[in-house]
Design a protein around this motif. Structure first.
Motif, PDB file in Angstrom:
ATOM      1  N   UNK A 593       0.833  -1.206   0.000  1.00 38.26           N
ATOM      2  CA  UNK A 593       0.000   0.000   0.000  1.00 38.26           C
ATOM      3  C   UNK A 593       0.865   1.252   0.000  1.00 38.26           C
ATOM      4  N   UNK A 594       1.919   1.239   0.811  1.00 37.47           N
ATOM      5  CA  UNK A 594       2.802   2.406   0.884  1.00 37.47           C
ATOM      6  C   UNK A 594       3.468   2.671  -0.466  1.00 37.47           C
ATOM      7  N   UNK A 595       3.864   1.616  -1.159  1.00 36.25           N
ATOM      8  CA  UNK A 595       4.516   1.782  -2.465  1.00 36.25           C
ATOM      9  C   UNK A 595       3.548   2.365  -3.486  1.00 36.25           C
ATOM     10  N   UNK A 596       2.323   1.833  -3.523  1.00 35.56           N
ATOM     11  CA  UNK A 596       1.348   2.339  -4.491  1.00 35.56           C
ATOM     12  C   UNK A 596       0.976   3.789  -4.188  1.00 35.56           C
ATOM     13  N   UNK A 597       0.841   4.113  -2.894  1.00 33.95           N
ATOM     14  CA  UNK A 597       0.514   5.498  -2.525  1.00 33.95           C
ATOM     15  C   UNK A 597       1.655   6.444  -2.896  1.00 33.95           C
ATOM     16  N   UNK A 598       2.881   5.973  -2.731  1.00 38.55           N
ATOM     17  CA  UNK A 598       4.030   6.806  -3.088  1.00 38.55           C
ATOM     18  C   UNK A 598       4.063   7.063  -4.588  1.00 38.55           C
ATOM     19  N   UNK A 599       3.698   6.039  -5.360  1.00 33.17           N
ATOM     20  CA  UNK A 599       3.650   6.213  -6.818  1.00 33.17           C
ATOM     21  C   UNK A 599       2.634   7.284  -7.197  1.00 33.17           C
ATOM     22  N   UNK A 600       1.485   7.283  -6.528  1.00 35.92           N
ATOM     23  CA  UNK A 600       0.463   8.299  -6.802  1.00 35.92           C
ATOM     24  C   UNK A 600       0.947   9.674  -6.371  1.00 35.92           C
ATOM     25  N   UNK A 601       1.640   9.723  -5.251  1.00 36.70           N
ATOM     26  CA  UNK A 601       2.170  11.000  -4.765  1.00 36.70           C
ATOM     27  C   UNK A 601       3.174  11.586  -5.751  1.00 36.70           C
ATOM     28  N   UNK A 602       4.051  10.725  -6.275  1.00 33.81           N
ATOM     29  CA  UNK A 602       5.068  11.193  -7.222  1.00 33.81           C
ATOM     30  C   UNK A 602       4.438  11.631  -8.530  1.00 33.81           C
ATOM     31  N   UNK A 603       3.460  10.848  -8.999  1.00 35.09           N
ATOM     32  CA  UNK A 603       2.843  11.167 -10.279  1.00 35.09           C
ATOM     33  C   UNK A 603       1.345  10.852 -10.222  1.00 35.09           C
ATOM     34  N   UNK A 604       0.534  11.867  -9.897  1.00 32.18           N
ATOM     35  CA  UNK A 604      -0.911  11.639  -9.780  1.00 32.18           C
ATOM     36  C   UNK A 604      -1.562  11.137 -11.067  1.00 32.18           C
ATOM     37  N   UNK A 605      -0.920  11.310 -12.202  1.00 32.69           N
ATOM     38  CA  UNK A 605      -1.505  10.866 -13.469  1.00 32.69           C
ATOM     39  C   UNK A 605      -1.166   9.411 -13.788  1.00 32.69           C
ATOM     40  N   UNK A 606      -0.426   8.739 -12.904  1.00 27.42           N
ATOM     41  CA  UNK A 606      -0.022   7.354 -13.178  1.00 27.42           C
ATOM     42  C   UNK A 606      -1.127   6.411 -12.697  1.00 27.42           C
ATOM     43  N   UNK A 607      -2.009   6.024 -13.602  1.00 28.93           N
ATOM     44  CA  UNK A 607      -3.231   5.303 -13.268  1.00 28.93           C
ATOM     45  C   UNK A 607      -2.999   3.895 -12.716  1.00 28.93           C
ATOM     46  N   UNK A 608      -2.007   3.130 -13.185  1.00 25.87           N
ATOM     47  CA  UNK A 608      -1.830   1.776 -12.623  1.00 25.87           C
ATOM     48  C   UNK A 608      -1.687   1.756 -11.110  1.00 25.87           C
ATOM     49  N   UNK A 609      -1.138   2.801 -10.520  1.00 26.43           N
ATOM     50  CA  UNK A 609      -0.970   2.828  -9.063  1.00 26.43           C
ATOM     51  C   UNK A 609      -2.327   2.827  -8.359  1.00 26.43           C
ATOM     52  N   UNK A 610      -3.297   3.567  -8.878  1.00 26.94           N
ATOM     53  CA  UNK A 610      -4.634   3.586  -8.290  1.00 26.94           C
ATOM     54  C   UNK A 610      -5.271   2.198  -8.362  1.00 26.94           C
ATOM     55  N   UNK A 611      -5.135   1.567  -9.524  1.00 30.08           N
ATOM     56  CA  UNK A 611      -5.777   0.265  -9.727  1.00 30.08           C
ATOM     57  C   UNK A 611      -5.159  -0.779  -8.808  1.00 30.08           C
ATOM     58  N   UNK A 612      -3.837  -0.782  -8.709  1.00 31.76           N
ATOM     59  CA  UNK A 612      -3.182  -1.753  -7.825  1.00 31.76           C
ATOM     60  C   UNK A 612      -3.519  -1.493  -6.360  1.00 31.76           C
ATOM     61  N   UNK A 613      -3.610  -0.232  -5.994  1.00 35.02           N
ATOM     62  CA  UNK A 613      -3.959   0.095  -4.617  1.00 35.02           C
ATOM     63  C   UNK A 613      -5.380  -0.378  -4.293  1.00 35.02           C
ATOM     64  N   UNK A 614      -6.298  -0.149  -5.218  1.00 36.61           N
ATOM     65  CA  UNK A 614      -7.665  -0.626  -5.013  1.00 36.61           C
ATOM     66  C   UNK A 614      -7.704  -2.137  -4.918  1.00 36.61           C
ATOM     67  N   UNK A 615      -6.824  -2.807  -5.644  1.00 35.96           N
ATOM     68  CA  UNK A 615      -6.788  -4.272  -5.612  1.00 35.96           C
ATOM     69  C   UNK A 615      -6.303  -4.792  -4.267  1.00 35.96           C
ATOM     70  N   UNK A 616      -5.360  -4.087  -3.656  1.00 40.77           N
ATOM     71  CA  UNK A 616      -4.926  -4.484  -2.311  1.00 40.77           C
ATOM     72  C   UNK A 616      -6.094  -4.370  -1.338  1.00 40.77           C
ATOM     73  N   UNK A 617      -6.844  -3.286  -1.443  1.00 40.05           N
ATOM     74  CA  UNK A 617      -8.008  -3.122  -0.568  1.00 40.05           C
ATOM     75  C   UNK A 617      -9.027  -4.236  -0.801  1.00 40.05           C
ATOM     76  N   UNK A 618      -9.156  -4.662  -2.052  1.00 32.34           N
ATOM     77  CA  UNK A 618     -10.062  -5.789  -2.332  1.00 32.34           C
ATOM     78  C   UNK A 618      -9.603  -7.038  -1.599  1.00 32.34           C
ATOM     79  N   UNK A 619      -8.309  -7.310  -1.647  1.00 26.33           N
ATOM     80  CA  UNK A 619      -7.773  -8.503  -0.982  1.00 26.33           C
ATOM     81  C   UNK A 619      -7.954  -8.430   0.527  1.00 26.33           C
ATOM     82  N   UNK A 620      -8.053  -7.225   1.054  1.00 19.77           N
ATOM     83  CA  UNK A 620      -8.233  -7.045   2.503  1.00 19.77           C
ATOM     84  C   UNK A 620      -9.702  -6.795   2.866  1.00 19.77           C
TER      85      UNK A 620
END
Length: 767
Positions: A593-620
């Motif tokens: 989660x921290x890695x995906x959030x950092x990716x969004x922080x660095x580049x808010x336009x990088x869409x794969x980070x949002x999708x992967x982050x949402x997928x972690x939440x799905x698994x939890x």
């Protein structure tokens, strides 16, 4: 025993100079004055410099430039250069030009920010003469408007010098990115590409030269104190053999200066960096990850498409396989060709045969009489920068017809068809029987055409082919998955070429994790960093229950090394995705989660980070948090098909079927070429009782991808469940024809044949 550890003197040179330090070109000049004079003004010399009156070529005399409504101004003040233009968030402001970048045919300009970022302005100076259209300002993206929230905007990571450009324009560059603070402290020994960029740190060589000048014993020095000796003894005495049949001179050995090619490839290739600990003379893949002939970078037949530089092309060529190296054609110090025009090619290819109308069939001195026009097609990048394909291929209009690729005949004769060009080639050179080109196999593999896996394996096993072609064939095996091919691939992990070994490691991902163990455990000891770290990544999630204590220790050590290769580029969001995926597979949700959030922080336009982050939440089981993330993504990219797809799946899980179908349908509209999106939409329709609409969607998709297994299976089963075994059988027959060795498809066909026969036996034809 480690697999793939075929150490030869050439591949893994033993010339190690202890504690060599960078000393700078001025220490080289006293002994190499002629070479130094050649170097001054070369492309390497002008690769980067401080912005001064001596280096800036552009018009900064209160000039202005308008690009799609954005008006920029260029001017000087107190000896410094400035641009007033659109910056972060679209706000106009003044920027100081810190550095020049290149010189011909264009010059770019770099702006330094307080956090150590250096960004490349999109406004470039066309340095060509005015009569060639130059001496003007232009925008690097031509007539395309790049908005401030786009990843390609000039202040974003995609235009960041520290990450994207720096290593290849300066000597002994260290990026020095601090992931904690998000700051750069990038350093270099020399601002441009100087002597030691190619020859390695020179302090020991200087010591050797000074010791020899004093008449001292220099036996303690290996190779004159050089870390890499680019002029090997056997090259000085190389015999050039004349091939009478081909009327061409070739080196007597193909084993020439491989380390020179790989040293040049460090910059002259499309590649990623996995380590800054570059050691001159070591394999390229110890520090870099070169791209193979990927679809978005190369045409199916291997011609250059994207901005890929020369290495990937050259490795395909007959020149490379014959032992030709970069400096046979290019002077390394002036960076110019050794000879001009056809004279260069005729250094090896007999002029009487090749520089004649009987060979090229064009008027002397016309474009068609120039070797490079037929055998080295040029593509234009960065609006004005023409670069030539270095695969030295024979024109193939027949492949243009089959694969839709360009050919040099029609590059000139734009008003004619490939058939017209092919007719002339056959008239001039006869009807030659050609083997199936590897490009045809790559094209078929990307479309999932049955039987392609066998042809790919044939390419992989053909050691007469270029390693670049073989590695590409390996990478494409995932498109036609056949687990039966995995053992054959595993046996090739001892190939002496690390490019092949790296591709093979990745290809074994088609196997279940535990099944990879016998193949990849030995590869954890591979001498080349890229190969062993890819193996560790592939085995990272294998349970420790399946590993001995020694194997576990080895795996964990190389997984840490893999993490280091990723952390090096933690300024780039895709790398943070790699790290997040690693942590996720190992069950470390918090770090993922921290890695995906950092990716969004660095580049808010990088869409794969949002999708992967949402997928972690799905698994939890935190889908509602995932929903928030996906809606945030839609605010950034409202027309993103991957986001709509992820949101549609989330809503199906939540029982919100109407909303889910809306998003899934939208994916098929936004990305009609994506088979998976249409397949999922069709399955969703069917599962919600709308089988007629599902069949319609899946059939339309099958028309575009007629060999897709998932589509065929779903259509067969849907028709079966609808009580239409005859229609279902049509799809099952196609499946078994395409995949004759698949027992589950055979069982499905048998079942449907029985159902169809039973239905035909009914008096009314009904079940």
């Amino acid at each position: 025993m480690s697999l793939g550890c075929h150490k030869t003197k050439q591949e893994f040179p033993s010339r190690i100079t202890i504690n060599a330090q960078y000393v700078g070109r001025e220490r080289c000049k006293p002994c190499h004055e002629n070479i130094s004079a050649q170097y001054i003004g070369s492309d390497h010399d002008l690769a980067m410099d401080f912005a001064t009156d001596a280096t800036v070529l552009g018009d900064f005399n209160n000039a202005s430039f308008n690009h799609l409504g954005v008006r920029s101004k260029f001017y000087k003040r107190n000896g410094r250069y400035f641009v007033f233009t659109e910056g972060d968030g679209g706000v106009f402001q003044e920027f100081v030009i810190a550095y020049t970048f290149g010189a011909r045919p264009l010059q770019q300009y770099l702006v330094e920010f307080p956090d150590g970022r250096v960004q490349t302005l999109p406004l470039c100076w066309d340095a060509r003469p005015k009569e060639q259209g130059g001496q003007r300002w232009f925008h690097i993206y031509g007539n395309e408007r790049i908005l401030p929230d786009d990843m390609l905007y000039w202040t974003k990571i995609s235009q960041n010098w520290n990450y994207m450009c720096a290593e290849c324009h300066s000597t002994n560059l260290k990026k020095n990115y601090d992931a904690t603070t998000g700051r750069y402290n990038t350093t270099w020994s020399e601002i441009d590409v100087s002597c030691e960029a190619c020859h390695g740190p020179g302090s020991s060589h200087v010591d050797w030269a000074e010791s020899e000048a004093r008449g001292e014993d220099t036996q303690r020095y290996t190779d004159m104190g050089l870390l890499i000796r680019l002029k090997d003894d056997h090259d000085e005495a190389v015999t050039w053999v004349y091939d009478k049949k081909l009327a061409t001179y070739k080196p007597g050995t193909t084993q020439r200066r491989q380390k020179e090619i790989e040293m040049c490839a460090r910059c002259h290739s499309r590649r990623g960096v996995i380590s800054e600990e570059y050691v001159h003379g070591k394999p390229l893949l110890d520090t870099h990850y070169p791209h193979v002939l990927e679809e978005n970078l190369y045409y199916p037949d291997g011609q250059i498409r994207g901005e890929v530089y020369e290495y990937g092309s050259f490795l395909q060529s007959r020149m490379y396989r014959s032992g030709i190296v970069c400096t046979d054609c290019h002077d390394a110090h002036s960076t110019r060709r050794r000879k001009e025009g056809n004279e260069l090619c005729c250094s090896c290819h007999q002029a009487e045969k090749y520089d004649s109308r009987e060979h090229h069939f064009h008027k002397p001195n016309s474009a068609g009489s120039h070797c490079v026009e037929c055998h080295m097609p040029a593509r234009t990048y960065m609006v004005v920068d023409q670069r030539r394909d270095h695969s030295f291929r024979v024109p193939r209009p027949d492949l243009s017809k089959k694969l839709g690729v360009p050919n040099t005949c029609n590059d000139c004769h734009t008003d004619k068809s490939p058939e017209w060009s092919l007719g002339y080639l056959q008239k001039w050179y006869g009807q030659t029987k050609k083997e199936r080109h590897y490009g045809e196999i790559f094209w078929a593999a990307r479309r999932g055409i049955p039987g392609t896996d066998v042809e790919l394996i044939r390419l992989v096993e053909d050691k007469q082919l270029s390693p670049m072609v073989r590695a590409t064939a390996i990478s494409l095996l995932y498109t036609v998955p056949d687990k039966e091919s995995a053992p054959a691939l595993g046996k090739m992990l001892q190939d002496p070429d690390p490019l092949i070994r790296a591709a093979l490691v990745t290809s074994l991902d088609i196997l279940p994790r535990n099944d990879r163990l016998p193949f990849l455990l030995p590869v954890l000891q591979d001498p080349v960093r890229l190969v062993r770290t890819l193996a560790a990544r592939s085995l990272a999630a294998v349970s420790s229950d399946f590993l001995t204590k020694a194997a576990l220790w080895q795996r964990e050590a190389v997984v840490r090394e893999y993490e280091e290769t990723q952390v090096l580029n933690a300024d780039y969001p895709a790398t943070l995705i790699n790290l997040g995926n690693l942590y996720l597979e190992r069950g470390d949700f918090d770090r993922a989660i921290a890695s995906y959030k950092k990716a969004i922080e660095i580049e808010p336009a990088f869409i794969p980070a949002y999708i992967n982050l949402a997928d972690v939440y799905r698994l939890r089981n935190l889908d509602e948090e995932g929903r928030i993330i996906l809606h945030n993504a839609l605010e950034v990219a409202p027309e993103s098909a991957p986001v709509h797809h992820a949101l549609g799946l989330l809503m199906i899980r939540a029982g919100e079927y109407k909303g889910a179908l809306h998003h899934l349908r939208k994916t098929t509209m936004l990305a009609p070429e994506n088979v998976q999106y249409s397949y999922v939409y069709g399955i969703a329709l069917n599962s919600l009782g709308m089988s007629e609409q599902a069949v319609s969607v899946l059939r339309r998709t099958l028309n575009r991808s007629p060999y897709d297994r998932d589509l065929l299976v779903s259509l067969a089963t849907i028709h079966r469940d609808r009580g239409e075994p005859e229609k279902a059988l049509q799809y099952a027959v196609r499946l078994t024809k395409n995949c004759p060795g698949n027992s589950s498809y055979q069982q499905l066909e048998q079942q449907l044949r029985a159902l169809a026969a039973h239905q035909r036996d009914k008096p009314d034809g009904r079940n």
